[in-house]
Design an enzyme around this catalytic site. Structure first.
Site, PDB file in Angstrom:
ATOM      1  N   ARG A  71      41.222  43.616  44.367  1.00 10.23           N
ATOM      2  CA  ARG A  71      40.294  42.477  44.454  1.00 10.23           C
ATOM      3  C   ARG A  71      39.628  42.523  45.830  1.00 10.23           C
ATOM      4  O   ARG A  71      40.122  41.925  46.789  1.00 10.23           O
ATOM      5  CB  ARG A  71      41.049  41.153  44.269  1.00 10.23           C
ATOM      6  CG  ARG A  71      41.561  40.905  42.857  1.00 10.23           C
ATOM      7  CD  ARG A  71      42.240  39.530  42.759  1.00 10.23           C
ATOM      8  NE  ARG A  71      42.371  39.067  41.404  1.00 10.23           N
ATOM      9  CZ  ARG A  71      43.491  39.150  40.668  1.00 10.23           C
ATOM     10  NH1 ARG A  71      44.568  39.698  41.175  1.00 10.23           N
ATOM     11  NH2 ARG A  71      43.517  38.684  39.437  1.00 10.23           N
ATOM     12  N   ARG A  78      37.330  46.696  42.537  1.00  6.72           N
ATOM     13  CA  ARG A  78      36.343  45.809  41.932  1.00  6.72           C
ATOM     14  C   ARG A  78      35.376  45.363  43.019  1.00  6.72           C
ATOM     15  O   ARG A  78      35.810  44.971  44.107  1.00  6.72           O
ATOM     16  CB  ARG A  78      37.060  44.595  41.339  1.00  6.72           C
ATOM     17  CG  ARG A  78      36.093  43.538  40.845  1.00  6.72           C
ATOM     18  CD  ARG A  78      36.821  42.441  40.132  1.00  6.72           C
ATOM     19  NE  ARG A  78      37.464  41.508  41.037  1.00  6.72           N
ATOM     20  CZ  ARG A  78      38.247  40.521  40.614  1.00  6.72           C
ATOM     21  NH1 ARG A  78      38.502  40.365  39.330  1.00  6.72           N
ATOM     22  NH2 ARG A  78      38.788  39.696  41.470  1.00  6.72           N
ATOM     23  N   HIS A 110      52.186  33.058  53.223  1.00  2.00           N
ATOM     24  CA  HIS A 110      52.998  34.167  53.724  1.00  2.00           C
ATOM     25  C   HIS A 110      54.417  34.082  53.213  1.00  2.00           C
ATOM     26  O   HIS A 110      55.054  35.081  52.901  1.00  2.00           O
ATOM     27  CB  HIS A 110      53.039  34.120  55.258  1.00  2.00           C
ATOM     28  CG  HIS A 110      52.013  34.983  55.882  1.00  2.00           C
ATOM     29  ND1 HIS A 110      51.163  34.552  56.850  1.00  2.00           N
ATOM     30  CD2 HIS A 110      51.689  36.279  55.660  1.00  2.00           C
ATOM     31  CE1 HIS A 110      50.357  35.527  57.203  1.00  2.00           C
ATOM     32  NE2 HIS A 110      50.657  36.587  56.483  1.00  2.00           N
ATOM     33  N   GLU A 170      35.255  40.220  30.832  1.00  2.00           N
ATOM     34  CA  GLU A 170      35.841  38.893  31.055  1.00  2.00           C
ATOM     35  C   GLU A 170      34.900  37.784  30.603  1.00  2.00           C
ATOM     36  O   GLU A 170      35.143  36.609  30.867  1.00  2.00           O
ATOM     37  CB  GLU A 170      36.279  38.717  32.513  1.00  2.00           C
ATOM     38  CG  GLU A 170      35.259  39.114  33.549  1.00  2.00           C
ATOM     39  CD  GLU A 170      35.814  39.093  34.980  1.00  2.00           C
ATOM     40  OE1 GLU A 170      36.925  38.589  35.209  1.00  2.00           O
ATOM     41  OE2 GLU A 170      35.101  39.573  35.877  1.00  2.00           O
ATOM     42  N   ARG A 192      40.135  27.474  34.264  1.00  2.00           N
ATOM     43  CA  ARG A 192      41.453  28.066  34.524  1.00  2.00           C
ATOM     44  C   ARG A 192      42.212  27.359  35.644  1.00  2.00           C
ATOM     45  O   ARG A 192      43.424  27.534  35.781  1.00  2.00           O
ATOM     46  CB  ARG A 192      41.332  29.565  34.818  1.00  2.00           C
ATOM     47  CG  ARG A 192      40.485  29.886  36.021  1.00  2.00           C
ATOM     48  CD  ARG A 192      40.118  31.353  36.075  1.00  2.00           C
ATOM     49  NE  ARG A 192      41.013  32.135  36.913  1.00  2.00           N
ATOM     50  CZ  ARG A 192      40.790  33.387  37.289  1.00  2.00           C
ATOM     51  NH1 ARG A 192      39.707  34.019  36.871  1.00  2.00           N
ATOM     52  NH2 ARG A 192      41.634  34.032  38.048  1.00  2.00           N
ATOM     53  N   ASN A 206      42.208  36.511  32.510  1.00  2.00           N
ATOM     54  CA  ASN A 206      42.185  35.174  33.130  1.00  2.00           C
ATOM     55  C   ASN A 206      40.843  34.506  32.871  1.00  2.00           C
ATOM     56  O   ASN A 206      40.769  33.344  32.469  1.00  2.00           O
ATOM     57  CB  ASN A 206      42.428  35.263  34.640  1.00  2.00           C
ATOM     58  CG  ASN A 206      43.665  36.069  34.983  1.00  2.00           C
ATOM     59  OD1 ASN A 206      44.544  36.214  34.150  1.00  2.00           O
ATOM     60  ND2 ASN A 206      43.727  36.611  36.179  1.00  2.00           N
ATOM     61  N   ASP A 207      39.783  35.254  33.099  1.00  4.38           N
ATOM     62  CA  ASP A 207      38.460  34.685  32.873  1.00  4.38           C
ATOM     63  C   ASP A 207      38.062  34.725  31.411  1.00  4.38           C
ATOM     64  O   ASP A 207      37.427  33.789  30.908  1.00  4.38           O
ATOM     65  CB  ASP A 207      37.415  35.421  33.723  1.00  4.38           C
ATOM     66  CG  ASP A 207      37.356  34.861  35.128  1.00  4.38           C
ATOM     67  OD1 ASP A 207      37.311  33.623  35.254  1.00  4.38           O
ATOM     68  OD2 ASP A 207      37.371  35.646  36.084  1.00  4.38           O
TER      69      ASP A 207
HETATM   70  C1  PEP Z   1      40.635  38.135  35.379  1.00  4.25           C
HETATM   71  O1  PEP Z   1      39.690  37.353  35.303  1.00  4.25           O
HETATM   72  O2  PEP Z   1      41.471  38.292  34.469  1.00  4.25           O
HETATM   73  C2  PEP Z   1      40.836  38.942  36.601  1.00  4.25           C
HETATM   74  C3  PEP Z   1      41.728  39.900  36.656  1.00  4.25           C
HETATM   75  O3  PEP Z   1      40.079  38.629  37.675  1.00  4.25           O
HETATM   76  P1  PEP Z   1      40.341  37.356  38.611  1.00  4.25           P
HETATM   77  O4  PEP Z   1      41.651  36.755  38.221  1.00  4.25           O
HETATM   78  O5  PEP Z   1      40.341  37.887  39.995  1.00  4.25           O
HETATM   79  O6  PEP Z   1      39.170  36.502  38.295  1.00  4.25           O
HETATM   80 MG    MG Z   2      38.069  37.457  36.698  1.00  7.04          MG
END
Ligand code: PEP
Ligand code: MG
Length: 575
Positions: free
Chosen positions: A298, A334, A191, A435, A469, A458-459
């Site tokens: 998300r 998503r 928070h 991804e 990651r 990210n993935d």
């Molecule tokens: C990603 O994988 O880039 C993404 C936006 O999803 P998350 O970070 O929630 O896995």
């Molecule tokens: Mg992802």
């Protein structure tokens, strides 16, 4: 001069001031048997009342500073204080075990705290452990007559340094005087982190031993861009940072002024600059930051914030609220992405050797059609309240996409009958996250089955470079500027555009300063990022011509083969 690095920067900016150390009074107590039980019960009752009044007072003071979500923390604390179960456990302990009120408070709050802290698969509930800790502090301080450090006192420019801060500390700080925050504890989703970002105070959490390394009134610079603090800066350093801070504040003011305007490049191409959100309240921040829409909701955070699988109606309410807040701007939700590092306390996932390569996201939805259908039904119903897009996470093959779409169409047909509305869900767009490398390389085929793509960098980076990651020791392989990766992004965009499919990016790369001209040059259509980055990115878009960015991409891909080389080149280009 001493530089300390490696904290977690959670709210960007530069803070230059003197240290204000928030040191806790010693709240330990004499653990003696109660001399007079009635007296101890009375002391407890007084402390509960005083703490409640204090909370009301703090809430009233904070009302001008904070939004509803943040003010709700006080209500949560108040509810806890007046919870009959909580109170009776303490009075029972005093009566039965003849202990002093301090012992009862300490035992009962520790039990509640441990219960919450053990909910490791539910970060929201786990965070409640901090709320209980905060309540214990307040009760003990009243019982012992030792006032807690008071952030209210700060009346000169200061950087607050503490082991840990509570949401209530932040709620009544003087925003004008607090130039920065540095703590030893706290995570990105706490928070405190959310509140610091909303208050726009440069903040670094998780900076080891900062309370031991500083003394009150010492000069300090918080660099929440570079993720470090500088103690006793020399005048040169101070001047450099002062200049950087002035530039940043000036830029911020100018970004804000234009946040409502569309992001149009100098040669006339419009880019959607959207926000990533995790709950209904985040969408309010997205709207105030001038986001063109929500590019990634998300939805798993809805599930993680609940102690049961959210019902169709509960989800419907949440999606509808977000659509209403965004007031006609598009919202992309998503579908559930659990597995990997995200789990649900009430839903058993198999124990796997490689969870990121196992049951995750769409794979789980397809294996549990009842869960998937509940979510899709809620989404389709909510689509009556604004432009809605649904995207499927972790799609690896064309088959998976087709199977997911089939479930969507079945749900839609059923709902149309139930609601006697032949057009329900007509305008819902269907897309997928790109991804996984197999999907990226198959962009051309997948595009024929989708209204849009959203690249999850990210993935995609984790799977392309085979580098977890979440694992610090392989974090050097997070290389969004490696030409191998840039080439892949380009391939995805080109594959999609051959079929008129739009391409968005919602991974962290989308908000990176150096990435923007490259993404503009590759023809990306939409970007989605932390809401507070939206005004900055929108203003950056307006500075460049797509034609120049295209040339930049070409240069970069022909000249270089390393992430670091590309970063350096683009940095020079931007200047
Ligand atoms: C990603 O994988 O880039 C993404 C936006 O999803 P998350 O970070 O929630 O896995
Ligand atoms: Mg992802």
């Amino acid at each position: 001069m001493l530089t300390k690095e490696k904290g977690i920067a959670v709210s960007e900016g530069i803070g230059i001031a003197k240290v204000y150390k928030l040191t806790e009074p010693d709240l330990s107590f004499d653990d003696v048997p109660a001399e007079n039980v009635a007296n101890e019960l009375q002391r407890l009752d007084d402390a509960l009342q005083k703490a409640t009044q204090e909370l009301d007072q703090m809430k009233a003071t904070a009302e001008n500073n904070l939004d509803k979500e943040e003010l709700a923390i006080f209500d949560a604390h108040r509810m806890m204080l007046s919870d009959p179960e909580f109170q009776s456990q303490m009075t029972d302990e005093i009566t039965n075990q003849k202990v002093v009120a301090e012992r009862a408070v300490s035992d009962v709050t520790s039990q509640f705290e441990a219960t919450f802290a053990a909910m490791t698969d539910n970060p929201y509930m786990q965070e409640r452990a901090n709320d209980v800790k905060d309540i214990a502090r307040h009760l003990l301080s009243w019982l012992e007559g030792k006032p807690l450090p008071n952030i209210d006192e700060i009346n000169e420019p200061s950087v607050v340094v503490a082991k840990e801060l509570s949401p209530s500390d932040l709620s009544h700080l003087n925003k004008k005087m607090v130039r920065g925050i540095v703590t030893e504890k706290g995570g990105k989703t706490s928070h405190v982190a959310i509140m610091a970002r909303n208050l726009e105070i440069p903040t670094i959490l998780g900076m080891a031993s900062i309370t031991d390394d500083t003394s009150s009134r010492q000069n300090i610079i918080v660099d929440a861009f570079g993720n470090k603090v500088i103690l006793d800066p020399d005048s040169n350093t101070r001047q450099l940072y002062q200049q950087q801070s002035t530039n940043y504040l000036e830029s911020k003011a100018s970004w804000r002024e234009a946040k409502g305007l569309p992001a149009v490049s100098k040669d006339g191409t419009t880019f959607s600059v959207n926000a990533n959100i995790g709950n209904v309240d985040d969408s309010k921040l997205a709207a105030t930051q001038g986001a063109d829409g929500v590019g990634l909701f998300r939805s798993e955070f809805l599930y993680m914030g609940s102690d049961h699988l959210p019902t169709e109606d509960e989800q419907f309410e949440a999606y509808r609220s977000v659509l209403k807040t965004m007031d006609g701007k598009p919202v992309t939700v998503r579908t559930l992405d659990i597995g990997g590092d995200k789990s649900l306390s009430y839903f058993d996932l198999p124990t796997e050797a490689n969870p990121f390569l196992g049951d995750r996201a769409i794979r789980i939805s397809l294996q549990h059609p009842e869960i998937f259908r509940t979510q899709l039904r809620a989404l389709i119903r909510a689509s009556a309240y604004g432009p809605l897009a649904i995207m499927f996470p972790m799609i690896s093959t064309l088959d998976e996409l087709q199977r997911a779409k089939k479930v969507f169409y079945e749900c839609r047909d059923q709902l149309r009958k139930e609601y006697a509305d032949p057009h329900l869900g007509d305008d819902v767009k269907l897309g997928l996250m790109i991804e996984i490398p197999s999907a990226a390389l198959n962009a051309d085929k997948l595009a024929q089955e989708a209204d849009f793509f959203s690249i999850g960098t990210n993935d995609l980076l984790q799977y392309l470079f085979a580098a977890d990651r979440g694992n610090e020791s392989v974090s050097y392989l997070y290389q969004p500027f490696n030409p191998v990766f840039l080439q892949l992004v380009k391939t995805i965009i080109e594959g999609a555009h051959r079929h008129g499919t739009k391409v968005a990016m919602c991974g962290e790369m989308a908000g990176e300063r150096l990435a923007l001209p490259l993404l503009m040059g590759m023809g990306l259509d939409e970007l989605s990022m932390t809401a507070t980055s939206v005004p900055r990115v929108k203003s950056m878009v307006r500075k460049y011509k797509v034609a120049d960015c295209r040339k930049l991409v070409k240069d970069v891909l022909t000249k270089y083969s390393r992430d670091s080389e590309v970063q350096k080149y683009v940095d020079g280009w931007l200047k």
